[in-house]
Scaffold this motif. Structure first.
Motif, short mmCIF file in Angstrom:
data_model
loop_
_atom_site.label_atom_id
_atom_site.label_comp_id
_atom_site.label_asym_id
_atom_site.label_seq_id
_atom_site.Cartn_x
_atom_site.Cartn_y
_atom_site.Cartn_z
N HIS A 79 0.87 -1.21 0.11
CA HIS A 79 0.12 0.10 -0.11
C HIS A 79 0.91 1.40 0.05
CE1 HIS A 79 -3.07 2.99 1.10
NE2 HIS A 79 -2.26 3.19 2.10
N ASP A 84 -0.20 8.20 -5.37
CA ASP A 84 -1.90 8.46 -5.14
C ASP A 84 -2.00 9.58 -5.91
OD1 ASP A 84 -1.46 9.44 -1.77
OD2 ASP A 84 -0.52 10.35 -3.63
N ARG A 86 -2.09 12.91 -5.10
CA ARG A 86 -0.88 13.99 -4.65
C ARG A 86 0.39 13.77 -5.56
NH1 ARG A 86 2.34 13.45 -0.42
NH2 ARG A 86 3.55 15.22 0.07
N ALA B 26 -5.47 6.47 5.68
CA ALA B 26 -5.13 6.43 4.30
C ALA B 26 -5.13 5.00 3.86
CB ALA B 26 -3.31 6.70 4.23
N ALA B 27 -5.08 4.18 4.31
CA ALA B 27 -5.45 2.74 3.69
C ALA B 27 -6.82 2.58 3.25
CB ALA B 27 -4.77 1.48 4.62
N GLY B 30 -7.66 4.96 0.28
CA GLY B 30 -6.76 4.67 -1.05
C GLY B 30 -5.69 5.64 -1.44
N VAL B 31 -4.95 6.07 -0.34
CA VAL B 31 -3.76 7.13 -0.54
C VAL B 31 -2.80 6.66 0.34
CG1 VAL B 31 -5.21 8.92 -1.30
CG2 VAL B 31 -4.81 8.83 0.82
N THR B 32 -1.73 7.60 0.26
CA THR B 32 -0.59 7.21 1.16
C THR B 32 -0.85 7.94 2.35
OG1 THR B 32 0.87 9.11 0.25
CG2 THR B 32 1.17 7.05 -0.81
N ARG B 33 0.00 7.45 3.59
CA ARG B 33 0.17 8.34 4.69
C ARG B 33 0.67 9.55 4.64
NH1 ARG B 33 2.88 9.57 9.15
NH2 ARG B 33 4.75 9.07 8.20
N GLN B 34 1.52 9.98 3.67
CA GLN B 34 1.85 11.40 3.36
C GLN B 34 0.89 12.31 3.03
OE1 GLN B 34 3.72 8.40 2.48
NE2 GLN B 34 5.04 8.80 4.28
N THR B 35 0.29 11.65 2.05
CA THR B 35 -1.26 12.64 1.55
C THR B 35 -2.02 13.03 2.66
OG1 THR B 35 -0.92 11.47 -0.69
CG2 THR B 35 -2.91 12.64 -0.04
#
Lengths: 151, 74
Positions: A79, A84, A86, B26-27, B30-35
Motif C-alpha cells: 500500500h 496516489d 497527490r 490512508a489505507a 486509498g492514498v498514502t499516509r504522506q497525503t
C-alpha cells in the motif's frame, strides 16, 4: 521517509552519477578528438545510445532496488508503494517545469546547428539540457513535497 | 507557501472514530499516509472524490470535514 521521497532522492543521485560518468567518458577518456572525422555522427550516436540504455538500466535497478529493499527492511506493505493523487499532481507539475528547461536546450541546439557548430557540440547541448531538465524535475518534486502543492 | 483556502477537521474526526491513525485512514481511502499528513497540515487540497471518501468514512457530511475560507484564496 516515504518511498516516493526516497525514490526522488535516489533518482537525483543516479542522474548526477550517470551524467558525470558520461562527461568523464566523453571528455576525458575518449576525448573530443574521437568524435571528429568522417565517422563522427556514428560515434556520437553510439555514445548517446549507450548513455540512454546503460543510464536507464542503472537508474531503474538502483531506484527499484532501493524501494524494494527499504520496503522489506521496514516492513511496509505494498500500500505504501502506490502513487496516489497527490504524487501524480506533484509529478505532473514537476514535469511541466522541466519541460521548459528541455525545450530551451532544444532551441539552443537548433541555434548552434544554424550557426554551424560541430555535431558533437550540438548533441551535447541536448544532453546537457536533458540532464538539467531531469535535475529540475527532481528538485521541483522535492520542493512540492516539502512546501506543499496546490491545484 | 500560501495557506490553502480549505481547512479541515480530519484530525479531530480521526480521534473521534476510535483513535484512527493516519495510516489506517490512508489505507481505507486509498492514498498514502504522506497525503493524509499533507491534507491535515493544509499543504494539499484533496480532490472532490477523496474529500467525499473521507467524509463518508467518518459518517459525516463533507462540510463537517472541510471548510472553505474564501479570504485565504490568493
Amino acid at each position: 521517509m516515504s518511498p516516493f521521497i526516497k525514490s526522488t532522492y535516489v533518482s537525483l543521485f543516479t542522474t548526477v552519477v550517470i551524467f558525470l560518468v558520461y562527461a568523464l567518458w566523453v571528455f576525458q577518456i575518449m576525448g573530443i578528438g574521437y568524435f571528429t572525422g568522417p565517422d563522427e555522427l556514428v560515434r556520437i550516436g553510439k555514445t548517446i545510445g549507450t548513455l540512454i540504455l546503460a543510464g536507464w538500466a542503472f537508474h531503474i535497478i538502483v531506484v527499484l532496488g532501493t524501494i524494494f529493499l527499504d520496503a522489506r527492511k521496514s516492513g511496509k506493505g505494498m500500500h505504501e508503494l502506490i502513487v496516489d493523487e497527490r504524487d501524480k499532481q506533484i509529478n505532473y507539475r514537476s514535469m511541466y517545469i522541466s519541460m521548459h528547461v528541455l525545450c530551451a536546450g532544444i532551441f539552443l541546439s537548433i541555434g548552434a546547428l544554424a550557426l554551424g557548430w560541430a555535431p558533437f557540440w550540438v548533441f551535447n547541448i541536448i544532453v546537457l539540457f536533458y540532464a538539467l531538465a531531469n535535475m529540475t524535475e527532481l528538485g521541483a518534486k522535492l520542493f512540492f513535497i516539502h512546501q506543499g502543492i496546490r491545484a | 507557501m500560501t495557506n490553502l483556502p480549505i481547512k479541515n477537521q480530519i484530525r479531530r474526526f480521526r480521534f473521534e472514530t476510535g483513535e484512527m491513525t493516519q495510516k489506517e485512514l490512508a489505507a481505507r481511502v486509498g492514498v498514502t499516509r504522506q497525503t493524509i499528513v499533507a491534507i491535515e497540515n493544509a499543504k494539499y487540497s484533496p480532490t472532490l472524490e477523496l474529500a467525499f471518501k473521507i467524509a463518508e468514512l467518518f459518517n459525516v457530511g463533507i462540510e463537517d470535514v472541510f471548510q472553505y475560507t474564501a479570504g485565504n484564496d490568493k
